[in-house]
Design a protein around this motif. Structure first.
Motif, PDB file in Angstrom:
ATOM      1  N   UNK A 145      25.427  24.087  -7.457  1.00  0.00           N
ATOM      2  CA  UNK A 145      25.281  22.680  -8.424  1.00  0.00           C
ATOM      3  C   UNK A 145      24.114  22.743  -9.173  1.00  0.00           C
ATOM      4  N   UNK A 146      22.937  23.365  -8.592  1.00  0.00           N
ATOM      5  CA  UNK A 146      21.781  23.456  -9.319  1.00  0.00           C
ATOM      6  C   UNK A 146      21.880  24.311 -10.522  1.00  0.00           C
ATOM      7  N   UNK A 147      22.543  25.483 -10.146  1.00  0.00           N
ATOM      8  CA  UNK A 147      22.439  26.614 -11.304  1.00  0.00           C
ATOM      9  C   UNK A 147      23.488  26.086 -12.319  1.00  0.00           C
ATOM     10  N   UNK A 148      24.226  25.212 -12.183  1.00  0.00           N
ATOM     11  CA  UNK A 148      25.267  24.483 -13.261  1.00  0.00           C
ATOM     12  C   UNK A 148      24.222  23.739 -14.001  1.00  0.00           C
ATOM     13  N   UNK A 149      23.627  22.833 -13.300  1.00  0.00           N
ATOM     14  CA  UNK A 149      22.563  21.796 -14.041  1.00  0.00           C
ATOM     15  C   UNK A 149      21.584  22.544 -14.865  1.00  0.00           C
ATOM     16  N   UNK A 150      21.062  23.745 -14.385  1.00  0.00           N
ATOM     17  CA  UNK A 150      20.135  24.559 -15.065  1.00  0.00           C
ATOM     18  C   UNK A 150      20.766  25.096 -16.193  1.00  0.00           C
ATOM     19  N   UNK A 151      22.001  25.505 -16.316  1.00  0.00           N
ATOM     20  CA  UNK A 151      22.723  26.186 -17.289  1.00  0.00           C
ATOM     21  C   UNK A 151      22.743  24.918 -18.475  1.00  0.00           C
ATOM     22  N   UNK A 152      23.016  23.893 -17.877  1.00  0.00           N
ATOM     23  CA  UNK A 152      23.305  22.830 -19.040  1.00  0.00           C
ATOM     24  C   UNK A 152      21.865  22.316 -19.344  1.00  0.00           C
ATOM     25  N   UNK A 153      21.062  22.380 -18.834  1.00  0.00           N
ATOM     26  CA  UNK A 153      19.579  22.043 -19.117  1.00  0.00           C
ATOM     27  C   UNK A 153      19.111  23.035 -20.156  1.00  0.00           C
ATOM     28  N   UNK A 154      19.187  24.007 -20.140  1.00  0.00           N
ATOM     29  CA  UNK A 154      19.035  25.265 -21.094  1.00  0.00           C
ATOM     30  C   UNK A 154      19.759  25.232 -22.460  1.00  0.00           C
ATOM     31  N   UNK A 155      21.098  24.797 -22.237  1.00  0.00           N
ATOM     32  CA  UNK A 155      22.025  24.499 -23.435  1.00  0.00           C
ATOM     33  C   UNK A 155      21.370  23.419 -24.241  1.00  0.00           C
ATOM     34  N   UNK A 156      20.916  22.241 -23.409  1.00  0.00           N
ATOM     35  CA  UNK A 156      20.342  21.105 -24.186  1.00  0.00           C
ATOM     36  C   UNK A 156      19.178  21.547 -24.865  1.00  0.00           C
ATOM     37  N   UNK A 157      18.260  22.326 -24.269  1.00  0.00           N
ATOM     38  CA  UNK A 157      17.090  22.516 -24.723  1.00  0.00           C
ATOM     39  C   UNK A 157      17.368  23.469 -26.093  1.00  0.00           C
ATOM     40  N   UNK A 158      18.205  24.400 -25.946  1.00  0.00           N
ATOM     41  CA  UNK A 158      18.792  25.357 -27.232  1.00  0.00           C
ATOM     42  C   UNK A 158      19.135  24.359 -28.280  1.00  0.00           C
ATOM     43  N   UNK A 159      19.857  23.348 -27.984  1.00  0.00           N
ATOM     44  CA  UNK A 159      20.411  22.439 -29.074  1.00  0.00           C
ATOM     45  C   UNK A 159      19.232  21.654 -29.865  1.00  0.00           C
TER      46      UNK A 159
END
Length: 275
Positions: free
Chosen positions: A146-160
């Motif tokens: 679950x945390x890895x999924x959150x990390x992936x979303x977090x990094x996608x947000x930063x990229x955006x």
């Protein structure tokens, strides 16, 4: 020309660390072979950081992960020593303090993410919350995913938001780590680096390797790839990280801002006054 893409992991690639040789130097024999290129890369990094700071169009987050003694401090010191310290920050993530532990696991990370115009290096990072916590049973496998999924979303947000995320895993062998621990224990100038806990953590080498493989595999994407850096040879580690960093920054096509009309007009006035 070396293909550095061989060290790049993106698009949900399944990682097996045993497929990467920590001794690899891509047929290079010594740092003398790449000395001239290395110096040129340092100059290119300085120029790119200057453009980054001036333009304020992007931020750059560089994440360094690796086993104890993989050289996270060393690579930051060697690669970034020549850039403008005003536009660079380095953070070392330790065990969360009482306040940090009361928040979500990404809270302290978000406060340290670089603003646009800045470059920040993380010595360890938010990934520790799915590594050491998982290996020592502080969270379940289900929670880790679950945390890895959150990390992936977090990094996608930063990229955006124009924050470029570059992730490096410094890959060493257990034999190399043991050698470095011995050096720390025997050298009075390095003894301060020795932590008795490092010897205990060595017992969990395979568990850490498994945790890293899943964490990297689940968070390696086209926009936020991982780079597996052979790190038994420090000079090659530094060269590879520097080269990847420079090439990734140059892809951003950073440019100095153009002066507005009023500045151009004032410049012409100054020229007339001097003539």
């Amino acid at each position: 020309m070396m293909n550095i893409g061989r060290y790049r992991l993106g698009n949900d690639t399944k990682l097996k660390l045993t497929s990467f040789n920590p001794e690899d130097t891509h047929e290079l024999k010594s740092k003398e072979e790449i000395h001239e290129e290395y110096e040129k890369l340092l100059k290119r990094l300085e120029e790119q950081q200057d453009r980054l700071f001036a333009s304020s169009s992007h931020g750059v987050l560089i994440v360094f992960q690796g086993m104890d003694c993989s050289g996270k401090d060393g690579v930051i010191k060697k690669v970034f020593h020549g850039i403008n310290p005003g536009g660079f920050r380095a953070y070392s993530f330790k065990k969360p303090n009482e306040e940090e532990a009361r928040h979500d696991f990404l809270w302290r990370t978000h406060r340290s993410v670089p603003a646009r115009g800045y470059m920040t290096a993380f010595n360890r990072s938010y990934y520790e919350e799915v590594l050491i916590t998982r290996v020592h049973g502080q969270i379940s496998d289900k929670e880790a995913r679950k945390r890895l999924k959150s990390i992936r979303h977090f990094e996608e947000m930063l990229t955006s938001q124009n924050i470029r995320v570059l992730k490096f895993f410094l890959h060493i062998s257990p034999e190399f780590q043991l050698q470095k621990i011995h050096e720390r224990m025997e050298n009075p100038e390095k003894l301060w680096k020795f932590d008795p806990n490092d010897l205990e953590e060595r017992k969990h080498w395979k568990a850490y390797r498994t945790a890293y493989e899943e964490a990297i595999s689940r968070t390696a994407t086209k926009d936020c790839p991982w780079h597996i850096i052979p790190s038994n040879n420090r000079w090659y580690r530094n060269y590879l990280v520097l080269r990847i960093l420079v090439e990734e920054l140059e892809k951003l096509e950073l440019a100095y801002p153009q002066p507005d009309v009023s500045v151009a007009s004032r410049l012409e006035t100054l020229k007339e006054e001097r003539s």
